[in-house]
Scaffold this motif. Structure first.
Motif, PDB file in Angstrom:
ATOM      1  N   PHE A 175       0.833  -1.204   0.000  1.00 55.99           N
ATOM      2  CA  PHE A 175       0.000   0.000   0.000  1.00 55.99           C
ATOM      3  C   PHE A 175       0.867   1.255   0.000  1.00 55.99           C
ATOM      4  O   PHE A 175       0.618   2.198  -0.776  1.00 55.99           O
ATOM      5  N   ASN A 176       1.887   1.298   0.861  1.00 56.47           N
ATOM      6  CA  ASN A 176       2.762   2.477   0.928  1.00 56.47           C
ATOM      7  C   ASN A 176       3.518   2.693  -0.374  1.00 56.47           C
ATOM      8  O   ASN A 176       3.678   3.831  -0.832  1.00 56.47           O
ATOM      9  N   HIS A 177       3.987   1.617  -0.973  1.00 53.69           N
ATOM     10  CA  HIS A 177       4.697   1.746  -2.255  1.00 53.69           C
ATOM     11  C   HIS A 177       3.762   2.241  -3.356  1.00 53.69           C
ATOM     12  O   HIS A 177       4.163   3.027  -4.214  1.00 53.69           O
ATOM     13  N   SER A 195      -2.664   4.183   6.460  1.00 57.23           N
ATOM     14  CA  SER A 195      -1.678   3.225   6.984  1.00 57.23           C
ATOM     15  C   SER A 195      -0.900   3.765   8.181  1.00 57.23           C
ATOM     16  O   SER A 195      -0.097   3.048   8.776  1.00 57.23           O
ATOM     17  N   GLY A 196      -1.122   5.038   8.527  1.00 49.93           N
ATOM     18  CA  GLY A 196      -0.437   5.607   9.695  1.00 49.93           C
ATOM     19  C   GLY A 196       1.044   5.843   9.475  1.00 49.93           C
ATOM     20  O   GLY A 196       1.810   5.918  10.438  1.00 49.93           O
ATOM     21  N   ILE A 220      -3.562   7.858  13.811  1.00 49.17           N
ATOM     22  CA  ILE A 220      -4.618   6.857  13.673  1.00 49.17           C
ATOM     23  C   ILE A 220      -5.212   6.585  15.051  1.00 49.17           C
ATOM     24  O   ILE A 220      -4.517   6.163  15.972  1.00 49.17           O
ATOM     25  N   SER A 221      -6.525   6.839  15.205  1.00 41.84           N
ATOM     26  CA  SER A 221      -7.144   6.723  16.529  1.00 41.84           C
ATOM     27  C   SER A 221      -8.620   6.379  16.371  1.00 41.84           C
ATOM     28  O   SER A 221      -9.017   5.696  15.426  1.00 41.84           O
ATOM     29  N   GLY A 222      -9.428   6.888  17.304  1.00 44.80           N
ATOM     30  CA  GLY A 222     -10.834   6.524  17.345  1.00 44.80           C
ATOM     31  C   GLY A 222     -11.598   6.859  16.078  1.00 44.80           C
ATOM     32  O   GLY A 222     -12.435   6.070  15.625  1.00 44.80           O
ATOM     33  N   ILE A 259      -2.470  -3.764  13.373  1.00 46.93           N
ATOM     34  CA  ILE A 259      -1.125  -4.033  12.856  1.00 46.93           C
ATOM     35  C   ILE A 259      -0.875  -3.227  11.589  1.00 46.93           C
ATOM     36  O   ILE A 259       0.185  -2.612  11.428  1.00 46.93           O
ATOM     37  N   PHE A 260      -1.870  -3.191  10.694  1.00 51.58           N
ATOM     38  CA  PHE A 260      -1.720  -2.491   9.415  1.00 51.58           C
ATOM     39  C   PHE A 260      -1.470  -1.000   9.615  1.00 51.58           C
ATOM     40  O   PHE A 260      -0.728  -0.375   8.848  1.00 51.58           O
ATOM     41  N   SER A 261      -2.052  -0.416  10.652  1.00 51.63           N
ATOM     42  CA  SER A 261      -1.939   1.029  10.871  1.00 51.63           C
ATOM     43  C   SER A 261      -0.742   1.420  11.730  1.00 51.63           C
ATOM     44  O   SER A 261      -0.620   2.574  12.127  1.00 51.63           O
TER      45      SER A 261
END
Length: 733
Positions: A175-177, A195-196, A220-222, A259-261
């Protein structure tokens, strides 16, 4: 608090809790509280004991699994938090890539990679300046006790067996790439909100977000968890699943999203609350929102107690609690109260607040939820299926971001300073009382405003002055501040010499002054420097000058006569405000308002060591002399032209090099105290043994940043005392 932080405040809060429990007269609640407290003490002690890592100082041929999406790079430098194969402890790994190919091989991969590394196991450096970011404490709060300085890296290729966690990290890498192929603003927003991930130049591009207090939107939060679950529920509504099947999928997906974020401690709160809420709905336990919040806090305290000292976690819990207790208020009132709740936390950690932040939050938060976030998601999808729509999305996001950046430049940024922890707690308690409406609303507002105004005045108009030698490594930077902040003078800014030879090694320029000396100035409420004196052109004395130009108001920049003809130096200050004047000086000039006299140079130069500006003054009952990097011939010329020159405190020339501190000069000046500013383990071996011997023979007491960190002389009228940040043994790093 009593176990990990301020023990006095912790004990006071504990006493208040006991009083509250006794007042309730609920035996069951009292027994449960005692049980939970004992369990917390046991688990906390266990966590601290596990942090003690018994490893050799040198690691040889150890295997490390690296997730490329978690590696932070800047030029040739990298850092990574991970575990060695077969070891349960986390470390921070630091190092430099030897070749560009080595860097590409790691960062362009989507797969977890096994590396064979060798390096030194070291302790984190303590904070060596007052109010400096404490890296040792920061990582300790995340259960990381030590670091590894990597000397050698040898890739062993992709990890042969992939776990579910490995696969999620691979997806994040992909995703980042993919995001890196998108236009710049869309790229930053997509990686930050989904993705944070934050790129190295994030804060350079997002100055408005930082200054206007909108960083919580990009943490990345609520809000992000809410969006994720809303999208997931839309899909699950189309599937013929039981409520247990849907809940099971939600729980698995939210764990994967954690984990992803990036798995930040702040996100942990949002995820745990979501898990409890799903379980509550499924099992019909009938927990209230406050019950869910409290249960989440207890879990957090058991698993990661020290994470509560991190600003992101404090904001996460503060905002979520504020949303719960302010439920039922209008949107505008709720937003204002939430800003009031976060304000003490922000002031304690970053010392600044923009007057427009409340208005911007009122406008931007719903805009973010209804326009910006959906636009980012659409732009990410459009990049794959409708490429022609990416540019309009980029245009809209860029216009929005540029608007925030422009608003942040408007008047209203207040450098408040750092309030004490007791004051912060008082501000939070009064604000919560205001939200809960437990006491007279009008009196409460007056009391809260009075607390802010009183704290501001105490910080900004101190009765004492100071002369401070910052610990900025290999370089010089000194502050001369008079009582009541009537005059603020800085002598040199410090800065690092960049020895990188190729462009890929250099990366984004990070000015250390922002986290050291500028950070300290803001913490004591200083946002304007009346006189910034640059002793000469070397990078270790004025390399961080651009950071001061960006972050502070500067009245006058004083430079040695002739240095205004030096194009390399003038390039450093080309971004200065038009109201900032540049004044070349020599020893015959007297600058109105400057609390220092000028003793050198006496002829024009380009700003070499022998052209160094020499400044002196009598302050706080002591006479002071600051010599920059003036060499021995220059020292002798100075006392020849100014034979009356003597000093109680001498800033030793050229960081203690043998090219300065001529014995004849030292004997003439007759100092009682010497200040040496030099980097630990510097390549020049400063201070030189010969210089130290000269000072010793003259009976001079030495303060050295290498062993004592920041050194402050705090004075009132004609008396004062020296303070050091480190003890002797702490500074020997």
């Amino acid at each position: 608090m009593a176990l990990f932080g301020n023990k006095i405040i912790g004990i006071i809060l504990l006493i208040l809790l006991v009083i509250r429990l006794l007042a309730l007269r609920n035996v069951g609640l009292l027994v449960m509280t005692i049980g939970v407290s004992l369990g917390f003490i046991v688990t906390s002690t266990s966590i601290n004991s596990k942090l003690k890592v018994d490893l050799p100082d040198q690691l040889e041929n150890q295997v490390l699994k690296v997730y490329p999406d978690m590696v932070k790079t800047n030029g040739a430098s990298f850092s990574y938090i991970g575990k060695l194969t077969g070891d349960a402890h986390k470390f921070v790994f630091y190092g430099r890539f030897k070749t560009q190919q080595q860097k590409r091989q790691l960062l362009e991969s989507n797969e977890p990679i096994l590396l064979r590394i060798s390096g030194k196991v070291v302790d984190f450096n303590p904070a060596t300046n007052v109010n400096q970011f404490d890296m040792r404490q920061y990582y300790h709060h995340q259960k990381i006790a030590r670091a590894v300085v990597v000397d050698e890296i040898d890739s062993l290729g992709p990890s042969p067996q992939l776990t579910m966690v490995d696969r999620i990290h691979r997806l994040r890498c992909q995703f980042n790439h993919y995001c890196e192929t998108l236009p710049k603003t869309l790229q930053i927003y997509a990686m930050g909100l989904i993705s944070g991930s934050r790129q190295t130049d994030f804060f350079d591009e997002m100055t408005g977000v930082k200054k206007l207090g909108l960083l919580h939107v990009f943490s990345i939060s609520g809000m992000h968890v809410y969006y994720f679950l809303a999208i997931l529920n839309q899909f699950l509504a189309w599937l013929p699943l039981s409520k247990y099947g849907k809940a099971g999928i939600e729980l698995v997906c939210i764990a994967a999203y954690f984990i992803f974020s990036g798995g930040s401690p702040g996100l942990f709160r949002a995820v745990v609350m979501a898990v409890i809420a799903i379980s509550n709905r499924l099992l019909q336990i009938r927990l209230s929102r406050l019950d869910i919040w409290s249960l989440c806090l207890m879990i957090n305290l058991f698993l990661m107690p020290e994470a509560m000292f991190l600003m992101g976690v404090q904001l996460s819990y503060g905002l979520s609690l504020g949303l719960i207790v302010s439920d039922g208020l209008s949107y505008v009132k709720q937003t204002v109260l939430l800003n009031l709740l976060t304000l003490p936390i922000l002031l304690y950690h970053v010392y600044e607040w923009h007057l427009l932040s409340v208005a911007v939050n009122i406008i931007v938060l719903p805009l973010f939820g209804k326009v910006i976030f959906p636009l980012v998601i659409f732009g990410v999808i459009a990049g794959k299926v409708l490429p022609m729509m990416v540019l309009p999305v980029e245009f809209g996001l860029k216009a929005f971001n540029d608007g925030l950046n422009w608003i942040s430049t408007l008047p209203g940024l207040i450098t408040f300073g750092k309030p004490s922890l007791v004051i912060v707690i008082a501000m939070l308690l009064l604000t919560f009382c205001l939200v809960l409406k437990k006491v007279n609303h009008k009196r409460l507002m007056i009391g809260l405003c009075g607390l802010y105004v009183g704290t501001f005045l105490v910080i900004h108009f101190p009765l004492t002055g100071e002369i401070t030698m910052f610990d900025i490594g290999q370089g010089d930077s000194f502050l001369v501040r008079t009582p009541m902040n009537r005059s603020v003078t800085l002598i040199d800014t410090g800065g690092k010499v960049d020895f990188s030879t190729q462009s890929w090694q250099r990366g984004v320029k990070n000015y250390q002054a922002k986290r050291l000396s500028i950070n300290y100035l803001k913490s004591i409420g200083v946002s304007r420097i009346d006189y910034l004196c640059v002793s000469h052109q070397d990078a270790d004395h004025c390399g961080d000058l651009p950071a001061y130009i960006q972050e502070m108001q500067i009245g006058t920049i004083l430079i040695p006569l002739g240095m205004d003809k030096n194009p390399n130096f003038m390039k450093r200050i080309e971004g200065r405000h038009r109201a900032t004047r540049v004044l070349p000086v020599n020893d015959e000039m007297r600058v109105n308002g400057l609390p220092l006299s000028i003793y050198h140079p006496y002829e024009p130069g380009l700003g070499e060591n022998h052209d160094s500006m020499v400044l002196g003054a009598t302050i706080g009952g002591l006479s002071w002399l600051f010599t920059g990097d003036l060499d021995r011939p220059g020292e002798l010329d100075t006392i020849s032209r100014h034979p009356e020159l003597h000093s109680d405190v001498l800033k030793v020339g050229h960081h203690g090099s043998k090219t300065a501190s001529d014995p004849q000069f030292v004997a003439h000046i007759k100092p009682k105290i010497a200040l040496i500013s030099a980097g630990r383990n510097n390549r020049y071996h400063h201070p030189n043994v010969e210089t130290l011997e000269t000072l010793k023979q003259s009976g001079v007491m030495v303060y050295n940043t290498q062993t004592q960190g920041m050194v402050r002389y705090v004075y009132h009228h004609n008396s004062g005392h020296f303070e050091t940040t480190l003890n002797e043994h702490e500074g020997n790093l």
